[in-house]
Motif scaffolding. Structure first.
Motif, PDB file in Angstrom:
ATOM      1  N   ARG A 281      35.243  33.630  49.643  1.00  0.00           N
ATOM      2  CA  ARG A 281      36.295  34.165  50.516  1.00  0.00           C
ATOM      3  C   ARG A 281      37.648  34.227  49.811  1.00  0.00           C
ATOM      4  N   ASN A 282      37.657  33.944  48.499  1.00  0.00           N
ATOM      5  CA  ASN A 282      38.917  33.932  47.761  1.00  0.00           C
ATOM      6  C   ASN A 282      38.773  34.705  46.461  1.00  0.00           C
ATOM      7  N   LEU A 283      39.900  35.113  45.910  1.00  0.00           N
ATOM      8  CA  LEU A 283      39.937  35.817  44.636  1.00  0.00           C
ATOM      9  C   LEU A 283      40.959  35.132  43.730  1.00  0.00           C
ATOM     10  N   TYR A 284      40.555  34.807  42.530  1.00  0.00           N
ATOM     11  CA  TYR A 284      41.442  34.095  41.613  1.00  0.00           C
ATOM     12  C   TYR A 284      42.596  34.989  41.175  1.00  0.00           C
ATOM     13  N   GLY A 285      43.816  34.436  41.300  1.00  0.00           N
ATOM     14  CA  GLY A 285      45.003  35.120  40.814  1.00  0.00           C
ATOM     15  C   GLY A 285      45.662  36.072  41.788  1.00  0.00           C
ATOM     16  N   LEU A 286      45.021  36.305  42.946  1.00  0.00           N
ATOM     17  CA  LEU A 286      45.575  37.281  43.895  1.00  0.00           C
ATOM     18  C   LEU A 286      46.943  36.851  44.409  1.00  0.00           C
ATOM     19  N   ASN A 287      47.191  35.550  44.468  1.00  0.00           N
ATOM     20  CA  ASN A 287      48.509  35.069  44.899  1.00  0.00           C
ATOM     21  C   ASN A 287      49.618  35.539  43.945  1.00  0.00           C
ATOM     22  N   HIS A 288      49.262  35.749  42.671  1.00  0.00           N
ATOM     23  CA  HIS A 288      50.241  36.230  41.690  1.00  0.00           C
ATOM     24  C   HIS A 288      50.321  37.756  41.633  1.00  0.00           C
ATOM     25  N   THR A 289      49.216  38.434  41.965  1.00  0.00           N
ATOM     26  CA  THR A 289      49.148  39.872  41.657  1.00  0.00           C
ATOM     27  C   THR A 289      49.145  40.798  42.867  1.00  0.00           C
ATOM     28  N   LYS A 290      49.161  40.264  44.073  1.00  0.00           N
ATOM     29  CA  LYS A 290      49.005  41.119  45.261  1.00  0.00           C
ATOM     30  C   LYS A 290      50.072  42.211  45.351  1.00  0.00           C
ATOM     31  N   GLU A 291      51.302  41.881  45.003  1.00  0.00           N
ATOM     32  CA  GLU A 291      52.367  42.891  45.096  1.00  0.00           C
ATOM     33  C   GLU A 291      52.204  43.958  44.019  1.00  0.00           C
ATOM     34  N   SER A 292      51.781  43.559  42.822  1.00  0.00           N
ATOM     35  CA  SER A 292      51.553  44.525  41.737  1.00  0.00           C
ATOM     36  C   SER A 292      50.391  45.448  42.076  1.00  0.00           C
ATOM     37  N   ILE A 293      49.356  44.899  42.739  1.00  0.00           N
ATOM     38  CA  ILE A 293      48.207  45.713  43.157  1.00  0.00           C
ATOM     39  C   ILE A 293      48.645  46.746  44.189  1.00  0.00           C
ATOM     40  N   LYS A 294      49.466  46.305  45.154  1.00  0.00           N
ATOM     41  CA  LYS A 294      50.001  47.234  46.162  1.00  0.00           C
ATOM     42  C   LYS A 294      50.764  48.381  45.492  1.00  0.00           C
ATOM     43  N   LYS A 295      51.599  48.015  44.538  1.00  0.00           N
ATOM     44  CA  LYS A 295      52.447  48.996  43.865  1.00  0.00           C
ATOM     45  C   LYS A 295      51.608  49.980  43.054  1.00  0.00           C
ATOM     46  N   ALA A 296      50.589  49.469  42.352  1.00  0.00           N
ATOM     47  CA  ALA A 296      49.745  50.325  41.511  1.00  0.00           C
ATOM     48  C   ALA A 296      48.797  51.174  42.349  1.00  0.00           C
ATOM     49  N   GLY A 297      48.410  50.679  43.523  1.00  0.00           N
ATOM     50  CA  GLY A 297      47.485  51.411  44.384  1.00  0.00           C
ATOM     51  C   GLY A 297      46.024  51.162  44.063  1.00  0.00           C
ATOM     52  N   TYR A 298      45.767  50.364  43.029  1.00  0.00           N
ATOM     53  CA  TYR A 298      44.388  50.013  42.696  1.00  0.00           C
ATOM     54  C   TYR A 298      44.362  48.638  42.014  1.00  0.00           C
ATOM     55  N   ALA A 299      43.174  48.029  41.978  1.00  0.00           N
ATOM     56  CA  ALA A 299      43.023  46.709  41.377  1.00  0.00           C
ATOM     57  C   ALA A 299      41.905  46.719  40.352  1.00  0.00           C
ATOM     58  N   LEU A 300      42.130  46.019  39.255  1.00  0.00           N
ATOM     59  CA  LEU A 300      41.056  45.749  38.297  1.00  0.00           C
ATOM     60  C   LEU A 300      40.368  44.464  38.744  1.00  0.00           C
ATOM     61  N   VAL A 301      39.041  44.477  38.779  1.00  0.00           N
ATOM     62  CA  VAL A 301      38.286  43.296  39.193  1.00  0.00           C
ATOM     63  C   VAL A 301      37.468  42.790  38.015  1.00  0.00           C
ATOM     64  N   VAL A 302      37.762  41.562  37.598  1.00  0.00           N
ATOM     65  CA  VAL A 302      37.032  40.933  36.494  1.00  0.00           C
ATOM     66  C   VAL A 302      36.284  39.720  37.032  1.00  0.00           C
ATOM     67  N   GLU A 303      35.577  39.031  36.138  1.00  0.00           N
ATOM     68  CA  GLU A 303      34.709  37.968  36.632  1.00  0.00           C
ATOM     69  C   GLU A 303      35.293  36.564  36.459  1.00  0.00           C
ATOM     70  N   GLY A 304      35.802  36.227  35.272  1.00  0.00           N
ATOM     71  CA  GLY A 304      36.156  34.841  34.986  1.00  0.00           C
ATOM     72  C   GLY A 304      37.650  34.587  34.892  1.00  0.00           C
ATOM     73  N   TYR A 305      37.988  33.298  34.773  1.00  0.00           N
ATOM     74  CA  TYR A 305      39.395  32.880  34.711  1.00  0.00           C
ATOM     75  C   TYR A 305      40.110  33.495  33.500  1.00  0.00           C
ATOM     76  N   LEU A 306      39.511  33.362  32.302  1.00  0.00           N
ATOM     77  CA  LEU A 306      40.168  33.881  31.101  1.00  0.00           C
ATOM     78  C   LEU A 306      40.174  35.405  31.088  1.00  0.00           C
ATOM     79  N   ASP A 307      39.180  36.022  31.719  1.00  0.00           N
ATOM     80  CA  ASP A 307      39.169  37.490  31.826  1.00  0.00           C
ATOM     81  C   ASP A 307      40.317  37.986  32.694  1.00  0.00           C
ATOM     82  N   PHE A 308      40.833  37.113  33.548  1.00  0.00           N
ATOM     83  CA  PHE A 308      42.021  37.433  34.347  1.00  0.00           C
ATOM     84  C   PHE A 308      43.303  37.076  33.586  1.00  0.00           C
ATOM     85  N   ILE A 309      43.331  35.876  33.007  1.00  0.00           N
ATOM     86  CA  ILE A 309      44.569  35.335  32.430  1.00  0.00           C
ATOM     87  C   ILE A 309      45.047  36.132  31.215  1.00  0.00           C
TER      88      ILE A 309
END
Length: 584
Positions: free
Chosen positions: A236-264
């Motif tokens: 029910r959660n997505l890693y890093g969304l607390n940091h990126t939600k506004e950037s995702i809104k602005k871009a209009g799309y989201a990249l979805v990766v699998e692991g912590y380092l693949d995000f960081i």
């Protein structure tokens, strides 16, 4: 002050679940029960069942379940007291009025606090260890990034975080509820995370929910994650969304990766419209969460993972929610972390912009797996593609994809349309049903089966109490429900599934588990035999775990040259083997 139990019981007794649910969705009679398409996930074949006899609901698609209170809490997004007050008003029951309410520390508040304290401990351990600092440098993680995501380190200790929390008056049982500690067979608790890089997981309000731990070498398991807790569910959660939600809104799309380092690593490189799935198969809750911020997603998995049949079907969840989904193909052997470190950020961005839509990507992957020139190959490809097409709501788009599939397979368009009519589009959402045979082989299934039998009636309560302690249930969600049932039975309280759910008023997972267990018990014959088999399976697996932990402890004591402790542990190991020979 909480609403008294007797008042809650009165309100519940006067609030028929069929009547309440039918105010929100149309129900159809199906034997003794009522059915409807589930209001909590998209489906065309009704799998949402309401039982007037038991006064509970359960969805055999997404797994949602509960009683009249939990239905309204989920549907209306209300708190438990708000729902009780609303139903009491409709039933003409006057609730007692209390004076000013004192602030009560809920379990959720406690767990957020414990997790925050643990983060502080792990953060403090990181600078003290040169090996960890060198590892972060080798992975390209800067000190600023580590600080931003509050990356820490768990010491090579069995009680490092427990001692720290103990100094803050946090007891072991609360640390266990937070997923930071594990109950020992010999009493007490020990740290779950040891000698691992720690990635804290936060919700959208920046509250600490749980942790992911990664080894620094090639030992296994590579990752260890927090278990499901009162505040944390990885699905029910997505890693890093607390940091990126506004950037995702602005871009209009989201990249979805699998692991912590693949995000960081991408985030550190300036790519801010990104989230990670916490290493779990994509769930409908994660899709709904992401949909709040973007109508388009680009999946960036390694080619082996993204090409797996389960992953391909999982991506259909986005289609069900009306989200446009594309897939970026990474070269074999690369994940987003490794790709950026080798080829750079610009190349990675170009790769994501060259992503394929889900239809084209699935066709290309399926054509590698099946012979597109043979009749059987064409049928197999169509069998995988049609559920995806059936999920598309827009009739024009759906018709266009049918035509495109027919052209790709070189088959008649009418034959594709005939096969499309046979598809049940919600097939990926079906909840897996446990069989007695599986429960006999698998401890996790056995634990759920025992819970189902426990809720079947008081006849099994005594045997289960005498045979198993709550601590022997390693699945924390099952353990919490079983402990509640056994505690209530000690007080001679009447135990029904519908009342039991009230004890887990804010825990969707627990109420769903209870409703699932009730329906599971109805499918069983020869229940006494099944119970004996399940108890035996749980005990065998617990012995196996204990032997494994003793082996680890013996190795550590041996490496530390503590001969006295080695002798003591070897004796324990031998005695355990004598009493429980050759666990399988």
């Amino acid at each position: 002050m909480a609403i008294p139990d007797n008042i809650v019981d009165q309100v519940q007794a006067r609030s028929d679940i069929v009547e309440v649910v039918s105010r929100y969705i149309p129900l159809q009679k199906a034997g003794r029960n009522f059915k409807a398409p589930c209001p909590f996930h998209n489906e065309k074949t009704p799998s949402f069942v309401v039982s007037p006899d038991k006064q509970i609901y359960h969805c055999f698609g997404c797994g949602a379940g509960g009683n009249v209170f939990s239905f309204l809490m989920k549907y209306e997004n209300l708190s438990f007291p708000e729902v009780v007050e609303m139903l009491a008003d409709k039933a003409g029951i006057q609730l007692p009025r209390f004076g000013p309410r004192k602030e009560l520390t809920s379990l959720a508040t406690q767990l957020y606090k414990v997790n925050e304290l643990a983060i502080q401990f792990f953060e403090g351990c990181l600078p003290q260890n040169r090996e960890v600092r060198d590892y972060l440098v080798s992975r390209g993680i800067t000190a600023e990034t580590a600080k931003l995501f509050r990356i820490g380190y768990s010491q090579d200790s069995w009680d490092g975080v427990l001692k720290f929390l103990g100094g803050k008056d946090i007891k072991g049982d609360i640390a266990e509820k937070a997923g930071l500690a594990i109950a020992s067979d010999r009493g007490g608790y020990y740290d779950r995370f040891r000698k691992r890089l720690i990635f804290p997981i936060f919700d959208l309000k920046d509250r600490a929910l749980g942790f992911g731990g990664r080894v620094l070498d090639s030992s296994l398991p590579k990752y260890m994650n927090s278990p499901e807790t009162y505040v944390y569910s990885k699905g029910r959660n997505l890693y890093g969304l607390n940091h990126t939600k506004e950037s995702i809104k602005k871009a209009g799309y989201a990249l979805v990766v699998e692991g912590y380092l693949d995000f960081i690593i991408p985030y550190q490189s300036g790519i801010r419209n990104i989230v990670a799935t916490l290493g779990t198969a994509l769930t409908i809750d994660q899709v709904k969460l992401l949909k709040r911020f973007a109508s388009t997603v680009i999946m960036v998995y390694d080619p082996d993972e993204a090409g797996e049949a389960a992953s391909l079907r999982n991506m259909d969840l986005f289609i069900s929610e009306g989200v446009n989904v594309y897939v970026a193909e990474l070269p074999k052997g690369f994940d987003p972390d490794g790709y950026i470190r080798k080829f750079g950020t610009e190349d990675f961005i170009k790769l994501t912009k060259a992503s394929k839509n889900l239809f084209d990507y699935k066709i290309s992957r399926l054509s590698m797996r099946f012979d597109i020139k043979s009749a059987h190959g064409k049928a197999s490809i169509a069998g995988e593609m049609l559920p995806t097409i059936s999920r598309i709501e827009n009739a024009v788009l759906r018709s266009n994809l049918v035509k495109k599939l027919a052209e790709k397979l070189s088959v008649d368009e009418d034959s594709i349309r005939q096969e499309l009519k046979k598809v049940k589009p919600d097939y990926t959402m079906r909840v897996y049903s446990i069989s007695p045979v599986e429960a006999k082989r698998d401890s996790k299934s056995a634990q759920k089966m025992v819970l189902a039998l426990l809720l079947d009636g008081e006849s099994f309560v005594k045997k289960i109490r005498e045979s198993l302690s709550p601590d022997e249930f390693k699945d924390s969600s099952v353990r919490d429900v079983i402990k509640a049932v056994l505690d209530l039975s000690k007080e001679d309280r009447s135990i029904t599934a519908v009342k039991l759910m009230n004890y887990f008023e804010n825990n969707d997972a627990a109420t769903a588990l209870i409703s699932e267990s009730v329906h599971l018990s109805e499918t069983l014959d020869n229940k006494e035999r099944i119970l004996c088999d399940c108890i035996a399976r749980i005990k065998k697996d617990n012995v196996k775990d204990s032997l494994g932990r003793l082996q680890d402890a013996i190795k550590i004591a041996h490496d530390s040259k503590d001969d006295t402790l080695v002798t003591k542990l070897v004796t324990e190991y031998t005695e355990l083997l004598k009493v429980n020979p050759a666990p399988s």
